[in-house]
Write a protein that holds these residues in place. Structure first.
Motif, PDB file in Angstrom:
ATOM      1  N   MET A  97       0.972  -1.237  -0.055  1.00 62.13           N
ATOM      2  CA  MET A  97      -0.110   0.044   0.023  1.00 62.13           C
ATOM      3  C   MET A  97       0.756   1.368  -0.068  1.00 62.13           C
ATOM      4  SD  MET A  97      -2.963  -1.028   2.703  1.00 62.13           S
ATOM      5  CE  MET A  97      -4.046  -2.292   2.416  1.00 62.13           C
ATOM      6  N   ARG A  98       0.300   2.249  -0.312  1.00 56.94           N
ATOM      7  CA  ARG A  98       1.064   3.672  -0.009  1.00 56.94           C
ATOM      8  C   ARG A  98       0.212   4.447   0.973  1.00 56.94           C
ATOM      9  NH1 ARG A  98       0.703   6.779  -5.741  1.00 56.94           N
ATOM     10  NH2 ARG A  98      -1.587   7.407  -5.660  1.00 56.94           N
ATOM     11  N   ILE A  99       0.844   5.742   1.442  1.00 52.17           N
ATOM     12  CA  ILE A  99      -0.063   6.476   2.600  1.00 52.17           C
ATOM     13  C   ILE A  99       0.045   7.934   1.933  1.00 52.17           C
ATOM     14  CG2 ILE A  99       0.345   7.431   4.851  1.00 52.17           C
ATOM     15  CD1 ILE A  99       2.120   4.779   5.281  1.00 52.17           C
ATOM     16  N   LEU A 100      -1.079   8.487   2.182  1.00 59.61           N
ATOM     17  CA  LEU A 100      -1.211   9.990   1.792  1.00 59.61           C
ATOM     18  C   LEU A 100      -0.839  10.738   3.445  1.00 59.61           C
ATOM     19  CD1 LEU A 100      -4.124  10.200  -0.510  1.00 59.61           C
ATOM     20  CD2 LEU A 100      -1.387  10.293  -0.973  1.00 59.61           C
ATOM     21  N   TYR A 101      -0.029  11.695   3.335  1.00 66.11           N
ATOM     22  CA  TYR A 101       0.235  12.485   4.683  1.00 66.11           C
ATOM     23  C   TYR A 101       0.763  13.843   4.402  1.00 66.11           C
ATOM     24  CZ  TYR A 101       2.673  13.905   8.867  1.00 66.11           C
ATOM     25  OH  TYR A 101       3.051  14.607   9.741  1.00 66.11           O
ATOM     26  N   ARG A 102      -0.098  14.762   4.790  1.00 67.47           N
ATOM     27  CA  ARG A 102       0.243  16.081   4.573  1.00 67.47           C
ATOM     28  C   ARG A 102       0.615  16.609   3.154  1.00 67.47           C
ATOM     29  NH1 ARG A 102       2.888  18.495  10.051  1.00 67.47           N
ATOM     30  NH2 ARG A 102       1.332  18.524  11.142  1.00 67.47           N
ATOM     31  N   GLY A 103       0.163  16.281   2.226  1.00 69.78           N
ATOM     32  CA  GLY A 103       0.432  16.612   0.792  1.00 69.78           C
ATOM     33  C   GLY A 103       1.579  15.636   0.175  1.00 69.78           C
ATOM     34  N   ARG A 104       2.059  14.835   1.073  1.00 64.51           N
ATOM     35  CA  ARG A 104       3.053  13.913   0.321  1.00 64.51           C
ATOM     36  C   ARG A 104       2.527  12.576   0.386  1.00 64.51           C
ATOM     37  NH1 ARG A 104       7.162  13.989   5.261  1.00 64.51           N
ATOM     38  NH2 ARG A 104       8.325  12.366   4.084  1.00 64.51           N
ATOM     39  N   THR A 105       3.011  11.656  -0.752  1.00 66.18           N
ATOM     40  CA  THR A 105       2.792  10.409  -0.996  1.00 66.18           C
ATOM     41  C   THR A 105       3.883   9.458  -0.666  1.00 66.18           C
ATOM     42  OG1 THR A 105       1.396  11.345  -2.974  1.00 66.18           O
ATOM     43  CG2 THR A 105       1.659   8.724  -2.662  1.00 66.18           C
ATOM     44  N   LEU A 106       3.515   8.612   0.398  1.00 67.74           N
ATOM     45  CA  LEU A 106       4.775   7.833   0.944  1.00 67.74           C
ATOM     46  C   LEU A 106       4.481   6.349   0.490  1.00 67.74           C
ATOM     47  CD1 LEU A 106       4.416   9.267   4.567  1.00 67.74           C
ATOM     48  CD2 LEU A 106       6.032   9.957   2.861  1.00 67.74           C
ATOM     49  N   GLU A 107       5.741   5.752   0.204  1.00 69.34           N
ATOM     50  CA  GLU A 107       5.776   4.134  -0.126  1.00 69.34           C
ATOM     51  C   GLU A 107       6.038   3.383   1.065  1.00 69.34           C
ATOM     52  OE1 GLU A 107       8.715   1.489  -2.678  1.00 69.34           O
ATOM     53  OE2 GLU A 107       9.232   3.224  -2.161  1.00 69.34           O
ATOM     54  N   ILE A 108       5.394   2.474   1.454  1.00 72.86           N
ATOM     55  CA  ILE A 108       5.842   1.378   2.625  1.00 72.86           C
ATOM     56  C   ILE A 108       7.140   0.678   2.242  1.00 72.86           C
ATOM     57  CG2 ILE A 108       5.267  -0.218   4.283  1.00 72.86           C
ATOM     58  CD1 ILE A 108       2.223   0.909   3.925  1.00 72.86           C
ATOM     59  N   VAL A 109       8.127   0.830   2.884  1.00 73.34           N
ATOM     60  CA  VAL A 109       9.403   0.250   2.623  1.00 73.34           C
ATOM     61  C   VAL A 109       9.612  -0.804   3.740  1.00 73.34           C
ATOM     62  CG1 VAL A 109      10.439   2.001   1.319  1.00 73.34           C
ATOM     63  CG2 VAL A 109      10.801   1.984   3.606  1.00 73.34           C
ATOM     64  N   SER A 110       9.027  -0.900   4.976  1.00 74.01           N
ATOM     65  CA  SER A 110       9.291  -1.691   5.832  1.00 74.01           C
ATOM     66  C   SER A 110       8.012  -2.088   6.873  1.00 74.01           C
ATOM     67  CB  SER A 110      10.497  -1.354   6.839  1.00 74.01           C
ATOM     68  OG  SER A 110      10.991  -2.139   7.523  1.00 74.01           O
ATOM     69  N   GLY A 111       7.782  -3.020   7.140  1.00 66.53           N
ATOM     70  CA  GLY A 111       6.340  -3.494   7.870  1.00 66.53           C
ATOM     71  C   GLY A 111       5.241  -3.526   7.208  1.00 66.53           C
ATOM     72  N   PRO A 112       4.276  -3.522   7.790  1.00 71.23           N
ATOM     73  CA  PRO A 112       3.959  -3.426   9.197  1.00 71.23           C
ATOM     74  C   PRO A 112       4.567  -4.268  10.219  1.00 71.23           C
ATOM     75  CG  PRO A 112       1.909  -3.764   8.295  1.00 71.23           C
ATOM     76  CD  PRO A 112       2.899  -3.909   7.128  1.00 71.23           C
ATOM     77  N   VAL A 113       4.907  -4.073  11.191  1.00 73.13           N
ATOM     78  CA  VAL A 113       5.232  -5.173  12.397  1.00 73.13           C
ATOM     79  C   VAL A 113       4.483  -4.691  13.464  1.00 73.13           C
ATOM     80  CG1 VAL A 113       7.753  -5.352  11.494  1.00 73.13           C
ATOM     81  CG2 VAL A 113       7.186  -3.719  13.382  1.00 73.13           C
ATOM     82  N   GLU A 114       3.910  -6.002  14.299  1.00 77.54           N
ATOM     83  CA  GLU A 114       3.198  -5.834  15.391  1.00 77.54           C
ATOM     84  C   GLU A 114       3.827  -5.159  16.623  1.00 77.54           C
ATOM     85  OE1 GLU A 114       0.749  -9.111  18.120  1.00 77.54           O
ATOM     86  OE2 GLU A 114       1.199  -9.593  16.115  1.00 77.54           O
ATOM     87  N   LEU A 115       3.277  -4.278  17.218  1.00 77.12           N
ATOM     88  CA  LEU A 115       4.047  -3.878  18.499  1.00 77.12           C
ATOM     89  C   LEU A 115       2.935  -4.310  19.598  1.00 77.12           C
ATOM     90  CD1 LEU A 115       4.157  -0.185  17.397  1.00 77.12           C
ATOM     91  CD2 LEU A 115       6.006  -1.773  17.678  1.00 77.12           C
ATOM     92  N   GLY A 116       3.785  -4.889  20.860  1.00 80.47           N
ATOM     93  CA  GLY A 116       3.059  -5.402  21.925  1.00 80.47           C
ATOM     94  C   GLY A 116       2.476  -6.529  21.452  1.00 80.47           C
ATOM     95  N   ARG A 117       1.115  -6.903  22.119  1.00 83.98           N
ATOM     96  CA  ARG A 117       0.458  -8.173  21.667  1.00 83.98           C
ATOM     97  C   ARG A 117      -1.121  -7.476  21.106  1.00 83.98           C
ATOM     98  NH1 ARG A 117       1.114 -13.232  24.708  1.00 83.98           N
ATOM     99  NH2 ARG A 117       3.136 -13.066  25.699  1.00 83.98           N
ATOM    100  N   ARG A 118      -0.617  -7.181  19.818  1.00 88.23           N
ATOM    101  CA  ARG A 118      -1.726  -6.887  18.702  1.00 88.23           C
ATOM    102  C   ARG A 118      -2.437  -5.355  19.516  1.00 88.23           C
ATOM    103  NH1 ARG A 118      -5.607 -11.706  17.557  1.00 88.23           N
ATOM    104  NH2 ARG A 118      -5.991 -10.512  15.781  1.00 88.23           N
ATOM    105  N   GLN A 119      -1.233  -4.346  19.876  1.00 88.35           N
ATOM    106  CA  GLN A 119      -1.746  -3.457  20.320  1.00 88.35           C
ATOM    107  C   GLN A 119      -1.522  -2.041  19.584  1.00 88.35           C
ATOM    108  OE1 GLN A 119       0.228  -3.807  24.150  1.00 88.35           O
ATOM    109  NE2 GLN A 119      -1.661  -4.331  25.106  1.00 88.35           N
TER     110      GLN A 119
END
Length: 120
Positions: free
Chosen positions: A81-103
């Protein structure tokens, strides 16, 4: 159980995924443009400082303005996927990884060009 602390969720981001188009005559599947994936999500977005470059994976280029994103746990976010953030388009390069126990989840992203290909 106490919720996992993933920082302030004070920024809104929008995930996008590639649209999939099926040719009704041939049954072939082709990728279309980008479409929204769910609504806007609250996240903690941190710009990665150049001083932290030594700690990053080789795949992350500091010239592409990498960011670390943490948010509540979700199972529908993938690395293609990709992300729109504050007028920027971002490529996911790592992850997603889980933090904690599904938190929560964490991922690394970097700039996309206006053509939809990673900036080189």
């Amino acid at each position: 159980m106490r919720p996992f602390s993933i920082g302030k969720l004070d920024r809104q981001i929008q995930f996008q995924r590639k649209a999939v188009i099926r040719d009704p005559r041939l049954g072939a599947i082709t990728a279309g443009g980008w479409v929204p994936h769910g609504g806007k999500r609250w996240a903690n977005v941190q710009e990665v400082l150049p001083s932290k470059a030594e700690q990053l994976e080789d795949a992350i280029n500091m010239e592409l303005r990498p960011v670390r994103i943490r948010m509540r746990y979700r199972t529908d976010i993938t690395g293609d996927m990709r992300i729109l953030y504050r007028g920027r388009t971002l490529e996911i390069v790592s992850g997603p990884v889980e933090l904690g126990r599904r938190q929560g989840i964490e991922l690394m992203a970097q700039e996309y060009s206006s053509a939809g290909d990673p900036v080189s």
